[in-house]
Design a protein around this motif. Structure first.
Motif, PDB file in Angstrom:
ATOM      1  N   PHE A  25      65.592  76.329 -13.593  1.00 54.83           N
ATOM      2  CA  PHE A  25      64.246  76.516 -13.666  1.00 54.83           C
ATOM      3  C   PHE A  25      63.555  75.600 -12.792  1.00 54.83           C
ATOM      4  O   PHE A  25      62.979  75.759 -11.812  1.00 54.83           O
ATOM      5  CB  PHE A  25      63.874  76.845 -14.805  1.00 54.83           C
ATOM      6  CG  PHE A  25      62.119  77.373 -14.749  1.00 54.83           C
ATOM      7  CD1 PHE A  25      62.074  78.656 -14.044  1.00 54.83           C
ATOM      8  CD2 PHE A  25      61.297  76.485 -14.848  1.00 54.83           C
ATOM      9  CE1 PHE A  25      60.402  78.918 -14.006  1.00 54.83           C
ATOM     10  CE2 PHE A  25      59.797  76.779 -14.537  1.00 54.83           C
ATOM     11  CZ  PHE A  25      59.645  78.049 -14.279  1.00 54.83           C
ATOM     12  N   SER A  26      63.708  74.305 -13.181  1.00 55.77           N
ATOM     13  CA  SER A  26      62.729  73.012 -12.489  1.00 55.77           C
ATOM     14  C   SER A  26      63.517  73.022 -10.827  1.00 55.77           C
ATOM     15  O   SER A  26      62.581  72.827 -10.250  1.00 55.77           O
ATOM     16  CB  SER A  26      63.102  71.929 -13.023  1.00 55.77           C
ATOM     17  OG  SER A  26      64.086  71.243 -13.312  1.00 55.77           O
ATOM     18  N   GLN A  45      56.037  67.912 -10.303  1.00 59.85           N
ATOM     19  CA  GLN A  45      56.600  67.409 -11.635  1.00 59.85           C
ATOM     20  C   GLN A  45      55.450  66.723 -12.303  1.00 59.85           C
ATOM     21  O   GLN A  45      55.251  65.299 -11.788  1.00 59.85           O
ATOM     22  CB  GLN A  45      57.550  66.904 -11.972  1.00 59.85           C
ATOM     23  CG  GLN A  45      58.116  66.914 -13.119  1.00 59.85           C
ATOM     24  CD  GLN A  45      59.692  66.670 -13.385  1.00 59.85           C
ATOM     25  OE1 GLN A  45      60.403  66.616 -12.519  1.00 59.85           O
ATOM     26  NE2 GLN A  45      60.180  66.657 -14.707  1.00 59.85           N
ATOM     27  N   LEU A  46      54.648  67.130 -13.468  1.00 62.93           N
ATOM     28  CA  LEU A  46      53.460  66.265 -13.846  1.00 62.93           C
ATOM     29  C   LEU A  46      53.922  65.356 -14.880  1.00 62.93           C
ATOM     30  O   LEU A  46      53.448  64.066 -15.024  1.00 62.93           O
ATOM     31  CB  LEU A  46      52.321  66.843 -14.368  1.00 62.93           C
ATOM     32  CG  LEU A  46      51.687  67.868 -13.556  1.00 62.93           C
ATOM     33  CD1 LEU A  46      50.706  68.707 -13.969  1.00 62.93           C
ATOM     34  CD2 LEU A  46      51.172  67.246 -12.115  1.00 62.93           C
ATOM     35  N   SER A  47      55.233  65.897 -15.623  1.00 57.42           N
ATOM     36  CA  SER A  47      55.628  64.906 -16.571  1.00 57.42           C
ATOM     37  C   SER A  47      57.096  65.437 -16.871  1.00 57.42           C
ATOM     38  O   SER A  47      57.398  66.689 -16.033  1.00 57.42           O
ATOM     39  CB  SER A  47      54.851  64.905 -18.035  1.00 57.42           C
ATOM     40  OG  SER A  47      54.814  66.241 -18.394  1.00 57.42           O
ATOM     41  N   PRO A  48      58.049  64.949 -17.740  1.00 60.03           N
ATOM     42  CA  PRO A  48      59.446  65.538 -17.769  1.00 60.03           C
ATOM     43  C   PRO A  48      59.213  66.969 -18.015  1.00 60.03           C
ATOM     44  O   PRO A  48      60.057  68.124 -17.890  1.00 60.03           O
ATOM     45  CB  PRO A  48      59.910  64.974 -19.117  1.00 60.03           C
ATOM     46  CG  PRO A  48      59.413  63.594 -18.742  1.00 60.03           C
ATOM     47  CD  PRO A  48      57.941  63.847 -18.469  1.00 60.03           C
ATOM     48  N   GLU A  49      58.238  67.642 -18.716  1.00 62.21           N
ATOM     49  CA  GLU A  49      58.144  69.018 -19.296  1.00 62.21           C
ATOM     50  C   GLU A  49      56.689  69.808 -18.588  1.00 62.21           C
ATOM     51  O   GLU A  49      56.827  70.849 -18.977  1.00 62.21           O
ATOM     52  CB  GLU A  49      57.847  69.249 -20.881  1.00 62.21           C
ATOM     53  CG  GLU A  49      59.059  68.492 -21.559  1.00 62.21           C
ATOM     54  CD  GLU A  49      58.967  68.779 -23.109  1.00 62.21           C
ATOM     55  OE1 GLU A  49      57.688  68.670 -23.587  1.00 62.21           O
ATOM     56  OE2 GLU A  49      59.848  68.937 -23.851  1.00 62.21           O
ATOM     57  N   ARG A  50      56.049  69.320 -17.757  1.00 63.46           N
ATOM     58  CA  ARG A  50      55.055  69.773 -17.198  1.00 63.46           C
ATOM     59  C   ARG A  50      55.149  70.218 -15.511  1.00 63.46           C
ATOM     60  O   ARG A  50      55.601  69.030 -15.092  1.00 63.46           O
ATOM     61  CB  ARG A  50      53.808  69.264 -17.620  1.00 63.46           C
ATOM     62  CG  ARG A  50      53.367  69.253 -19.168  1.00 63.46           C
ATOM     63  CD  ARG A  50      52.235  68.445 -19.505  1.00 63.46           C
ATOM     64  NE  ARG A  50      50.875  68.770 -19.040  1.00 63.46           N
ATOM     65  CZ  ARG A  50      50.205  68.184 -18.007  1.00 63.46           C
ATOM     66  NH1 ARG A  50      50.674  67.183 -17.780  1.00 63.46           N
ATOM     67  NH2 ARG A  50      49.295  68.649 -17.555  1.00 63.46           N
ATOM     68  N   PHE A  51      54.739  70.815 -15.194  1.00 63.97           N
ATOM     69  CA  PHE A  51      54.992  71.239 -13.736  1.00 63.97           C
ATOM     70  C   PHE A  51      53.674  72.066 -13.186  1.00 63.97           C
ATOM     71  O   PHE A  51      53.353  73.129 -13.990  1.00 63.97           O
ATOM     72  CB  PHE A  51      56.127  72.446 -13.447  1.00 63.97           C
ATOM     73  CG  PHE A  51      57.467  71.664 -13.570  1.00 63.97           C
ATOM     74  CD1 PHE A  51      58.059  70.897 -12.694  1.00 63.97           C
ATOM     75  CD2 PHE A  51      58.229  71.855 -14.964  1.00 63.97           C
ATOM     76  CE1 PHE A  51      59.368  70.398 -12.935  1.00 63.97           C
ATOM     77  CE2 PHE A  51      59.329  71.196 -15.406  1.00 63.97           C
ATOM     78  CZ  PHE A  51      59.850  70.348 -14.305  1.00 63.97           C
ATOM     79  N   ARG A  52      53.297  71.953 -12.132  1.00 64.87           N
ATOM     80  CA  ARG A  52      52.041  72.646 -11.433  1.00 64.87           C
ATOM     81  C   ARG A  52      52.644  73.221 -10.068  1.00 64.87           C
ATOM     82  O   ARG A  52      53.262  72.748  -9.393  1.00 64.87           O
ATOM     83  CB  ARG A  52      50.847  71.669 -11.285  1.00 64.87           C
ATOM     84  CG  ARG A  52      49.916  72.391 -10.705  1.00 64.87           C
ATOM     85  CD  ARG A  52      48.552  71.563 -10.967  1.00 64.87           C
ATOM     86  NE  ARG A  52      47.266  72.462 -10.694  1.00 64.87           N
ATOM     87  CZ  ARG A  52      46.715  73.164 -11.307  1.00 64.87           C
ATOM     88  NH1 ARG A  52      47.041  73.477 -12.752  1.00 64.87           N
ATOM     89  NH2 ARG A  52      45.657  73.928 -10.851  1.00 64.87           N
ATOM     90  N   ALA A  53      52.271  74.836 -10.140  1.00 61.75           N
ATOM     91  CA  ALA A  53      52.670  75.531  -8.849  1.00 61.75           C
ATOM     92  C   ALA A  53      51.893  76.781  -9.107  1.00 61.75           C
ATOM     93  O   ALA A  53      51.160  77.090 -10.205  1.00 61.75           O
ATOM     94  CB  ALA A  53      54.150  75.763  -8.949  1.00 61.75           C
ATOM     95  N   PHE A  54      51.639  77.280  -7.961  1.00 61.90           N
ATOM     96  CA  PHE A  54      50.707  78.592  -7.903  1.00 61.90           C
ATOM     97  C   PHE A  54      49.505  78.525  -8.744  1.00 61.90           C
ATOM     98  O   PHE A  54      48.784  79.221  -9.145  1.00 61.90           O
ATOM     99  CB  PHE A  54      51.621  79.550  -8.638  1.00 61.90           C
ATOM    100  CG  PHE A  54      53.035  79.838  -8.136  1.00 61.90           C
ATOM    101  CD1 PHE A  54      53.259  80.320  -7.142  1.00 61.90           C
ATOM    102  CD2 PHE A  54      54.054  79.534  -9.011  1.00 61.90           C
ATOM    103  CE1 PHE A  54      54.512  80.630  -6.494  1.00 61.90           C
ATOM    104  CE2 PHE A  54      55.424  79.732  -8.697  1.00 61.90           C
ATOM    105  CZ  PHE A  54      55.544  80.461  -7.390  1.00 61.90           C
ATOM    106  N   ASN A  55      49.043  77.155  -8.435  1.00 58.30           N
ATOM    107  CA  ASN A  55      47.298  77.033  -8.780  1.00 58.30           C
ATOM    108  C   ASN A  55      47.573  76.903 -10.709  1.00 58.30           C
ATOM    109  O   ASN A  55      46.371  77.171 -11.132  1.00 58.30           O
ATOM    110  CB  ASN A  55      46.414  77.695  -8.215  1.00 58.30           C
ATOM    111  CG  ASN A  55      45.188  77.143  -8.522  1.00 58.30           C
ATOM    112  OD1 ASN A  55      44.908  75.953  -8.498  1.00 58.30           O
ATOM    113  ND2 ASN A  55      44.395  77.949  -8.607  1.00 58.30           N
ATOM    114  N   ARG A  56      48.568  76.840 -11.076  1.00 58.45           N
ATOM    115  CA  ARG A  56      48.574  76.619 -12.532  1.00 58.45           C
ATOM    116  C   ARG A  56      49.588  75.724 -13.035  1.00 58.45           C
ATOM    117  O   ARG A  56      50.211  75.268 -12.206  1.00 58.45           O
ATOM    118  CB  ARG A  56      49.045  78.057 -13.264  1.00 58.45           C
ATOM    119  CG  ARG A  56      47.997  78.998 -13.283  1.00 58.45           C
ATOM    120  CD  ARG A  56      48.370  80.275 -13.976  1.00 58.45           C
ATOM    121  NE  ARG A  56      48.492  79.879 -15.592  1.00 58.45           N
ATOM    122  CZ  ARG A  56      47.688  79.555 -16.374  1.00 58.45           C
ATOM    123  NH1 ARG A  56      46.185  80.078 -16.152  1.00 58.45           N
ATOM    124  NH2 ARG A  56      47.810  79.378 -17.638  1.00 58.45           N
TER     125      ARG A  56
END
Length: 466
Positions: free
Chosen positions: A199-200, A211-222
């Motif tokens: 997925f990543s 990728q903001l952190s190992p578990e957090r992603f930002r895309a599509f303005n969310r």
């Protein structure tokens, strides 16, 4: 305490012993919070039953402290959403079978339409503090539909089937819309770290996600949190089934009937993802390469009926009939049938006894999200003389169950060698491996799965900017 709202394609009364794995998993949380379980009723109306607004009518049922809310589908919606898109596109593609997918645009339209209908009927039932947990590939866009209607609740999604690699996912004409829909959730859970990686890689390459952190992603303005939450079983509950009357009777009957044989066991739905032809071919290779197993080892393969109105499943059934018949014809004796192929459902309460009577379990899917048969087999074993698990490296369970004998199911000769090793493994090694496997499935059981996901969802930092 926030009320839990579970949304899945089908619902079940969580109080009933025959309820499926999801019902067992969410039962405690639903009952504690007076929860709501929402989904399709399983009924198909040949003439759509609609309310004055033109949408399907809801049915309500109390199951103790839990409310079940279900919706009938019209024949058109069922064929497009369930048969056409969920099981004709998403199921084969997510199991790497692009050759079996039917990318008819009418199916995608029906899938969107039913998810929108679910959102429209669910929204009036929600309370502001409800925690919403949506399950599986049937309902990927549900959060996006709810957000479009103004829903601000915390929402989590769990994918029970595998997440395919980026280029396989990109073969779906609507792939960008599907992945964008996942970003309407606050938390998305997968069965394995491999799924998280797939997925990543997809969102980084196809959506330029940050990728903001190992578990957090930002895309599509969310911003979205993702993680691996491998589902488990209730080990103690399964042990009780093993010691119950039907389980004991099955064990004793099988032990008596096969006193001179060693049992190999497969328990699956008849599905092209399960690797059943390859498994039977590996058993044939075992008899060819290790003739000491002739008149000694018996494979019992249970293949429960599944979607037999779909062409690929009918082809698979004919292939299994042919393969099993050929082995029995070539190797069978008057008092020994190498393969017992059972194409019907076997009562769940009898499976623990069958597991316990088997020397080897063959869990060899070509691709599987998790596969709980592997964990049930471990739980049912006699600790003093446990059977051995032969497990596909392509099952999600392989990430946890490393003490099993891991195999490549496409390699029939290699699988045959692993089966032979399992049949001849000294009891001391079997005990050591079983102790490690049992300890792990106890620690990461179904209660851990449910509580860890819900705790993560409760504490995830919500993105209110999207």
């Amino acid at each position: 305490m926030s009320r839990l709202v579970v949304v899945s394609n089908r619902t079940a009364d969580p109080r009933k012993p025959a309820a499926g794995g999801l019902a067992v998993a969410v039962r405690e949380s639903l009952q504690q919070t007076g929860g709501l379980w929402f989904g399709w009723s399983g009924r198909v109306e040949h003439e759509a039953v609609t309310d004055p607004a033109g949408q399907g009518q809801l049915h309500f049922q109390s199951a103790g402290e839990v409310t079940l809310a279900t919706l009938d589908l019209s024949q058109e919606d069922h064929d497009a959403y369930y048969l056409g898109y969920a099981n004709g596109v998403l199921w084969p593609v997510f199991h790497y079978r692009l050759d079996l997918a039917n990318f008819d645009t009418r199916f995608a339209a029906g899938y969107r339409r039913v998810n929108r209908l679910f959102a429209q009927k669910l929204l009036p039932l929600l309370k502001p503090e409800d925690l919403i947990w949506v399950h599986d590939y049937h309902l990927i866009p549900l959060a996006a539909e709810l957000r479009a209607l103004g829903c601000g609740n915390r929402m989590g999604f769990f994918l029970h089937i595998p997440m395919p690699p980026r280029l396989i996912m990109a073969a779906i004409p609507e792939h960008e819309w599907l992945m964008r829909s996942l970003f309407a959730y606050d938390l998305v859970g997968f069965q394995s770290e491999t799924d998280v990686t797939h997925f990543s890689h997809y969102i980084e390459a196809e959506a330029q996600a940050e990728q903001l952190s190992p578990e957090r992603f930002r895309a599509f303005n969310r911003t979205l949190r993702v993680g691996a939450y491998p589902i488990g079983i209730d080990v103690d509950d399964f042990l009780r089934l093993t010691q119950a009357k039907e389980g004991r009777e099955t064990f004793l009957r099988m032990r008596e009937e096969y006193a001179r044989r060693r049992l190999l066991l497969g328990v699956d739905r008849l599905d092209y993802s399960k690797g059943l032809p390859q498994r039977v071919q590996a058993f044939r290779a075992l008899l060819e390469r290790y003739p000491e197993n002739r008149n000694s080892a018996t494979l019992i393969q249970i293949a429960s009926p599944s979607r037999e109105d779909v062409g690929a499943y009918g082809d698979l059934r004919r292939q299994m009939d042919s393969l099993c018949g050929a082995i029995n014809g070539d190797y069978g004796e008057l008092d020994w049938m190498p393969v017992r192929y059972i194409h019907r459902n076997v009562a769940r309460r009898r499976l623990p006894g069958l597991y316990r009577a088997s020397r080897v379990a063959l869990v060899t899917p070509l691709r599987d999200g998790m596969n709980l048969v592997a964990k049930e087999f471990i739980a049912a074993q006699d600790p003093a003389d446990p059977g051995m698990l032969v497990l596909s490296r392509f099952a999600g369970a392989a990430e946890q169950l490393k003490e099993a004998l891991l195999v490549n199911p496409y390699d029939t000769q290699g699988t045959a060698e692993a089966i032979q090793r399992a049949l001849t493994m000294p009891v001391e090694e079997r005990i050591k491996r079983h102790e490690a496997l049992l300890s792990r499935i106890r620690k990461l059981d179904v209660h851990w799965w449910c509580s860890s996901f819900l705790q993560a969802l409760k504490h995830v930092e919500q993105d209110v900017t999207g």
